[in-house]
Design an enzyme around this catalytic site. Structure first.
Site, PDB file in Angstrom:
ATOM      1  CG  HIS A   1      -9.758  52.059  18.009  1.00 48.06           C
ATOM      2  ND1 HIS A   1     -11.119  51.902  18.066  1.00 48.06           N
ATOM      3  CD2 HIS A   1      -9.527  52.958  17.013  1.00 48.06           C
ATOM      4  CE1 HIS A   1     -11.697  52.666  17.143  1.00 48.06           C
ATOM      5  NE2 HIS A   1     -10.733  53.321  16.499  1.00 48.06           N
TER       6      HIS A   1
ATOM      7  CG  HIS B   1     -12.247  32.452  19.255  1.00 47.13           C
ATOM      8  ND1 HIS B   1     -11.099  33.173  19.471  1.00 47.13           N
ATOM      9  CD2 HIS B   1     -11.870  31.320  18.649  1.00 47.13           C
ATOM     10  CE1 HIS B   1     -10.064  32.498  18.980  1.00 47.13           C
ATOM     11  NE2 HIS B   1     -10.507  31.353  18.486  1.00 47.13           N
TER      12      HIS B   1
ATOM     13  CB  ALA C   1     -11.182  48.821  16.553  1.00 47.83           C
ATOM     14  N   GLY C   2     -10.227  47.971  19.844  1.00 43.30           N
ATOM     15  CA  GLY C   2      -9.221  47.285  20.655  1.00 43.30           C
ATOM     16  C   GLY C   2      -7.817  47.369  20.087  1.00 43.30           C
TER      17      GLY C   2
ATOM     18  NE  ARG D   1       2.420  52.000  26.652  1.00 46.50           N
ATOM     19  CZ  ARG D   1       3.275  52.060  27.660  1.00 46.50           C
ATOM     20  NH1 ARG D   1       4.417  52.711  27.520  1.00 46.50           N
ATOM     21  NH2 ARG D   1       3.016  51.478  28.815  1.00 46.50           N
TER      22      ARG D   1
ATOM     23  N   GLY E   1       1.651  52.254  17.293  1.00 46.44           N
ATOM     24  CA  GLY E   1       0.380  52.868  17.664  1.00 46.44           C
ATOM     25  C   GLY E   1       0.332  53.347  19.101  1.00 46.44           C
TER      26      GLY E   1
END
Lengths: 299, 299
Positions: A168, A82, A171-172, A165, A163
């Protein structure tokens, strides 16, 4: 009236059951939050969690969910069928009772800002909460996936709503927004000719000129040897079930084919069925307040 | 699942508002009981109280109601347009959620026995709770009214189900039982010919050969200059709305008349509309558990 919003966070973990259990435990500890359903898929490497509560319970629960997901899911290692951009990949909010779509948009913004602030995970708002038309569809926001996110976010068109630019590192990013409940609705045809179902699907779906809130395709039901128009209704208030049913019936007749039945897969909002009854019974001046159970429950 | 039974006691007082207020206050003091509606009619000299709760709350509330009604209403003086046999005239129990018709029959018997025991008021069970076919219809049980009750009860066929073999001197007797919710459903015709509405009413009503759970008559809507088939649906599970609608539509066409609309007066059970949607959408394998709000509420 009880104030109920549904949220269906999708997390990018469907194999390590101990991680999913930890996430669910964090949700269950949140006062006022109900976990209605948990579906994990190992091939997709993804779990879909169905939650309900009011704004306060959902915000607290989702922050607890992010706590677990950010700590335990690392997209640099994660693989699955997915597509995904985040450890917590997508979080829709859906109005159920006593809450409106603007309430859900406001909640998406509030929770998005809190997540970005606490975890440094960038947030993209989508669907009804989108900040620009090109960010409306989930597929467009997610295109390029986690691996392409660093490059994609350098484009000003893909700056996050909240958040940093850039993504993470493990964690993306998370796609958060508000939408109507989906209805999975299939209409069965009295023919084994798949081509008829495909043509009808094309006639009713938005992408090829049909109804605004319909996705559809033709499929064969091998066991019954009949063709089916398989439909996703993305806003039953604006494109109602009965209109789609009647259009499919009329298009099928053009090929000399009857509708032999239809089916709803999974859940359907009560109002979608009431709207259909109202239509076919030609009800005049009907109000949902006339539903006995609403009065009894004091909605 | 919440267990909800509705009860609609009718008391023979619609003029002295202080007596009605006292009765309502007694009901409101009962834990777990909700008073949904109070309608008093001075011409009828009668008040209709709509209550919901579980068995325990209803039993306690109704005993409190009898306490007030037996003390304050004297049928030897009471006059009004509406026929009556008792201070508390009729008490139906209606299954709403999580309770069955047999549950309501059992409750009618339990409350009836308690009332007879405590107040010496004889109880006749009617409708689904009737102990013999000739005692099924309210009109038959009530025929002769309070004034004829002493004589009527000397007939063995009219011995009470509970309590003394003669009426309470001031409070008469009470008719208690269980029934389905009623639906007041009218179908409007595209004609000013009342005769067409009358013929259709005759075709669909039970008393002249029609559906088992339909009462109907033809009336004129003067303001709109159209004829209407005015219907009482007494069991929407056995005689559903959609079947009556389709029959009226077909009978009307025989006179070249169209159905221009329909209306539900007052309340309608959620399931009656869902059944209509299921019928017209030709749904296969649909379960009420698929209704989103049921799942969210945890019914």
């Amino acid at each position: 009236m009880a104030r109920i919003i549904e949220s269906v966070p999708n997390i990018s973990e469907g194999r390590r059951s101990e991680v999913v259990a930890e996430a669910v435990a964090a949700l269950r500890q949140t006062p006022g939050l109900r976990v209605l359903d948990v579906q994990s898929d190992a091939d997709h490497n993804r779990s879909v969690l169905t939650l309900t509560g009011d704004e306060k319970a959902l915000e607290a629960g989702l922050l607890a969910l992010f706590e677990v997901a950010v700590a335990r899911i690392d997209l640099r290692q994660q693989r699955g069928e997915h597509p995904r951009v985040g450890a917590v990949d997508v979080v829709p909010f859906i109005p159920i009772e006593g809450a409106s779509m603007p309430d859900c948009v406001a909640l998406a913004r509030k929770v998005g800002a809190a997540v970005a602030d606490r975890f440094g995970v960038p947030i993209f708002l989508y669907e009804e909460a989108a900040s620009a038309p090109h960010r409306h569809n989930l597929e467009d926001v997610r295109r390029g996936q986690f691996e392409g996110l660093g490059t994609k976010m350098q484009d000003a068109a893909w700056a996050p709503d909240f958040g940093p630019r850039g993504p993470h590192e493990s964690a993306g990013a998370t796609v958060m927004g508000a939408r109507m409940p989906l209805i999975a609705y299939n209409i069965n045809l009295g023919t084994s000719d798949l081509e008829v179902a495909k043509r009808i699907a094309k006639a009713i779906r938005h992408s090829s000129g049909g109804y605004r809130h319909v996705k559809a395709m033709g499929v064969m039901l091998e066991a019954r040897n009949i063709a089916q128009v398989s439909i996703n209704m993305t806003d039953y208030k604006k494109t109602p079930l009965h209109r789609v049913f009647e259009t499919v019936r009329s298009e099928a007749l053009r090929y000399g084919v009857n509708v032999v039945g239809s089916e709803i897969v999974g859940l359907v909002p009560e109002a979608a069925l009431q709207d259909a009854a109202e239509h076919f019974l030609r009800l005049e001046g009907f109000s949902k307040d006339q539903v006995l159970e609403r009065k009894v429950r004091g909605d």
